[in-house]
Each structure stands twice: as structure tokens, then as C-alpha cells.
Design an enzyme around this catalytic site. Structure first.
Site, mmCIF file in Angstrom:
data_model
loop_
_atom_site.group_PDB
_atom_site.id
_atom_site.type_symbol
_atom_site.label_atom_id
_atom_site.label_comp_id
_atom_site.label_asym_id
_atom_site.label_seq_id
_atom_site.Cartn_x
_atom_site.Cartn_y
_atom_site.Cartn_z
ATOM 1 N N GLU A 179 23.366 48.065 40.859
ATOM 2 C CA GLU A 179 22.367 47.335 41.640
ATOM 3 C C GLU A 179 20.987 47.949 41.469
ATOM 4 O OE1 GLU A 179 23.925 46.921 45.622
ATOM 5 O OE2 GLU A 179 25.438 45.487 44.908
ATOM 6 N N CYS B 118 28.417 35.792 34.694
ATOM 7 C CA CYS B 118 29.413 36.535 33.911
ATOM 8 C C CYS B 118 30.356 35.601 33.168
ATOM 9 C CB CYS B 118 30.196 37.477 34.815
ATOM 10 S SG CYS B 118 29.200 38.884 35.370
ATOM 11 N N GLU C 64 31.367 43.118 35.104
ATOM 12 C CA GLU C 64 31.895 42.445 33.909
ATOM 13 C C GLU C 64 30.897 42.497 32.762
ATOM 14 O OE1 GLU C 64 31.797 41.386 37.033
ATOM 15 O OE2 GLU C 64 33.339 39.880 37.453
HETATM 16 N N1 THU Z 1 29.541 41.606 41.502
HETATM 17 C C1 THU Z 1 30.167 42.028 40.368
HETATM 18 O O1 THU Z 1 29.868 43.103 39.846
HETATM 19 N N2 THU Z 1 31.119 41.232 39.822
HETATM 20 C C2 THU Z 1 31.617 40.112 40.408
HETATM 21 O O2 THU Z 1 32.555 39.511 39.881
HETATM 22 C C3 THU Z 1 31.045 39.631 41.675
HETATM 23 C C4 THU Z 1 29.810 40.329 42.134
HETATM 24 C C5 THU Z 1 28.581 42.497 42.141
HETATM 25 C C6 THU Z 1 27.148 42.111 42.060
HETATM 26 C C7 THU Z 1 26.571 42.824 43.264
HETATM 27 O O3 THU Z 1 26.288 44.164 42.915
HETATM 28 C C8 THU Z 1 27.703 42.837 44.265
HETATM 29 O O4 THU Z 1 28.882 42.601 43.523
HETATM 30 C C9 THU Z 1 27.575 41.784 45.360
HETATM 31 O O5 THU Z 1 27.364 40.533 44.823
#
Ligand code: THU
Length: 128
Positions: free
Chosen positions: A43, A88, A54
């Protein structure tokens, strides 16, 4: 749960950099030779520059010259298992095709999909 890909996705989740959402995600991508490439969500204070687990896994593998992929596992701590987001799904389609997608949580619940089930009419280079 004996599948090393699931174990790798759960372990990668521990590295998530998620101080804003506190939603930790891990991914593990199996390439054509059986090697595993992991990723976690990263983040950013500007929020919009966040990269999902992913895509980190895919871009790490691509950056190392890997071009063939078999499966990806996605780990998050939700009872309704967390699927890849729309961005993704697009990246997975373009780099991995109709890959098998395994979802898992820390309690060992799993589900398996093909990307085409989650992303039935993708745009890609064939339209250009
Ligand atoms: N996120 C992922 O890394 N992969 C997913 O499949 C869903 C969402 C992350 C993005 C963000 O850092 C957090 O989860 C909340 O959306």
C-alpha cells in the site's frame, strides 16, 4: 492442506505492507517449471498507488524472464474467500491466460476457479 502453493500464499501474506487497510493479502504464482513466485499487497499513502499481491507476484516473475504460468493461489483472512480484483484479473489474463486460481484462508478453506469463470469476456491484444 498439503499444496505448497497454498502454503506459500499464506506465508507471503505475512509480508503484506497494509498500514492503511490492515487487509493483508498473499499470492503465490506457479510457473511452467513448477517454481513459485510470491507477492503481497504493497500500500501507499496516496492509496491509489497500492499494488495488489497478485500483480506483485506476476510482475516479479515477468521481471525475471518467466513467461509460462500454471496456477496462482491468493490468501486473505476472510470466510468468503477473497478473489482477485478487476485490475488483477486483467493482468492475469494478459500474462497467464486461463490460469487456475486457488483461494485460501488461514483456516484452510479453499476454492478453485479458472480465470475465465471470474473474467468471462476479457479484452486483450487480440482486439488491437
Ligand atoms: N488486495 C489484494 O492485494 N488482492 C486482492 O485480491 C484484493 C485486494 C489488497 C489491496 C489493498 O491493499 C487491500 O487488499 C484492500 O483492498
Amino acid at each position: 492442506m498439503t499444496d505448497a502453493l497454498l502454503t506459500a500464499a499464506l506465508a507471503a501474506r505475512a509480508n503484506a505492507f497494509a498500514p492503511f487497510s490492515h487487509f493483508q493479502v498473499g499470492a503465490a504464482l506457479e510457473d511452467g517449471e513448477g517454481r513459485i513466485h510470491t507477492g503481497c499487497n504493497v500500500e501507499n499513502a496516496t492509496y491509489g498507488l497500492t499494488v495488489c499481491a497478485e500483480r506483485v507476484a506476476v510482475f516479479k516473475a515477468i521481471s525475471e524472464g518467466v513467461r509460462q504460468f500454471r496456477r496462482i493461489a491468493v490468501a486473505a483472512d476472510t470466510d468468503a474467500l477473497t478473489p482477485p480484483c478487476g485490475a488483477c484479473r486483467q493482468i492475469l489474463w494478459e500474462f497467464c491466460g486461463d490460469i487456475e486460481i486457488l483461494l485460501v484462508n488461514p483456516r484452510g478453506k479453499t476454492e478453485t476457479y479458472r480465470l475465465k469463470e471470474l473474467f468471462p469476456k476479457p479484452f486483450d491484444v487480440s482486439y488491437l
